[in-house]
Design a protein around this motif. Structure first.
Motif, PDB file in Angstrom:
ATOM      1  N   PRO A  33      -0.965  22.237   7.058  1.00  0.00           N
ATOM      2  CA  PRO A  33       0.176  21.309   7.128  1.00  0.00           C
ATOM      3  C   PRO A  33       0.743  21.117   8.533  1.00  0.00           C
ATOM      4  N   ALA A  34       0.739  22.161   9.324  1.00  0.00           N
ATOM      5  CA  ALA A  34       1.299  22.067  10.679  1.00  0.00           C
ATOM      6  C   ALA A  34       0.417  21.242  11.610  1.00  0.00           C
ATOM      7  N   PHE A  35      -0.842  21.090  11.247  1.00  0.00           N
ATOM      8  CA  PHE A  35      -1.791  20.349  12.093  1.00  0.00           C
ATOM      9  C   PHE A  35      -2.542  19.357  11.207  1.00  0.00           C
ATOM     10  N   ALA A  36      -1.822  18.359  10.760  1.00  0.00           N
ATOM     11  CA  ALA A  36      -2.357  17.422   9.758  1.00  0.00           C
ATOM     12  C   ALA A  36      -3.542  16.617  10.271  1.00  0.00           C
ATOM     13  N   TRP A  37      -3.709  16.520  11.582  1.00  0.00           N
ATOM     14  CA  TRP A  37      -4.834  15.737  12.124  1.00  0.00           C
ATOM     15  C   TRP A  37      -6.148  16.515  12.065  1.00  0.00           C
ATOM     16  N   LEU A  38      -6.086  17.811  11.806  1.00  0.00           N
ATOM     17  CA  LEU A  38      -7.310  18.600  11.630  1.00  0.00           C
ATOM     18  C   LEU A  38      -7.744  18.468  10.176  1.00  0.00           C
ATOM     19  N   LYS A  39      -8.805  17.697   9.955  1.00  0.00           N
ATOM     20  CA  LYS A  39      -9.232  17.384   8.592  1.00  0.00           C
ATOM     21  C   LYS A  39     -10.658  17.865   8.336  1.00  0.00           C
ATOM     22  N   ILE A  40     -10.837  18.364   7.134  1.00  0.00           N
ATOM     23  CA  ILE A  40     -12.153  18.865   6.731  1.00  0.00           C
ATOM     24  C   ILE A  40     -12.915  17.773   5.993  1.00  0.00           C
ATOM     25  N   ASP A  41     -14.182  17.631   6.340  1.00  0.00           N
ATOM     26  CA  ASP A  41     -15.097  16.819   5.539  1.00  0.00           C
ATOM     27  C   ASP A  41     -16.415  17.587   5.461  1.00  0.00           C
TER      28      ASP A  41
END
Length: 197
Positions: A33-41
């Motif tokens: 949540p604190a780093f919402a731009w880090l996304k897993i795919d």
């Protein structure tokens, strides 16, 4: 004729894996949540499958192609920085995993190679962010220039993110590789049978 057939088949396989990876890049989820731009795919799975089947160079090619496909379709919201990060992290897991698996193709080696690849990706994530990505991003986000924030970001953001992503991508790769490896290597088997007969 046989060499042409092999080259054409190999190019088709690489293209299909890259295209599948590009499709998977559309399905991404933030996990911190604190780093919402880090996304897993899970777009790294086809690259790892390619690396296991054909070697680490092919895995990196698949990584690069999937990123190029998405870049030309969607563009970039980060000026290419996010795409560069994706390529660095993808190569960091694919290369060691592909090298280790090529030496001994069994389940145990696959798991060990993916653990090593995940650790490699995490280390690469810290180094790349500290020396390349954060300095580039700081042009858009001045707060990133503060050293205390960078340290916090690396420890509480980059490290857990890459460990979780590497773990999940590795798990899926282990579960699906043996199921698809026969299909991937089918043409090579067919060519070998023709030569014997």
């Amino acid at each position: 004729m046989e060499k042409y057939f092999k080259n054409r088949v190999m190019m088709t396989k690489i293209s299909l894996l890259a295209a599948f990876g590009a499709v998977l890049m559309y399905f991404e989820l933030p996990i911190l949540p604190a780093f919402a731009w880090l996304k897993i795919d899970f777009s790294g799975v086809p690259a790892l499958i390619g690396a296991f089947a054909f070697g680490p160079v092919v895995g990196v090619i698949i990584e690069a192609l999937k990123i190029l496909v998405i870049f030309f379709i969607k563009g970039s919201g980060t000026g290419g920085i996010g795409e560069l990060a994706n390529l660095i992290m993808g190569a960091a897991i694919v290369i060691p995993a592909g090298i280790m698996y090529r030496k001994n193709r069994d389940r145990k080696t696959a798991i060990i190679s993916l653990v090593v690849g995940t650790i490699s990706m995490t280390i690469a994530g810290v180094l790349a962010n500290y020396f390349i990505l954060v300095p580039l991003y700081s042009a858009f986000m001045p707060a990133l220039k503060e050293s205390d924030y960078v340290t916090t970001y690396l420890i509480t953001g980059i490290v857990p993110f890459n460990l979780i992503k590497g773990g999940l991508v590795s798990l899926v790769t282990v579960l699906v590789y043996k199921r698809v490896s026969g299909l991937i290597n089918r043409e090579a088997t067919m060519v070998s049978k023709k030569k014997i007969s």
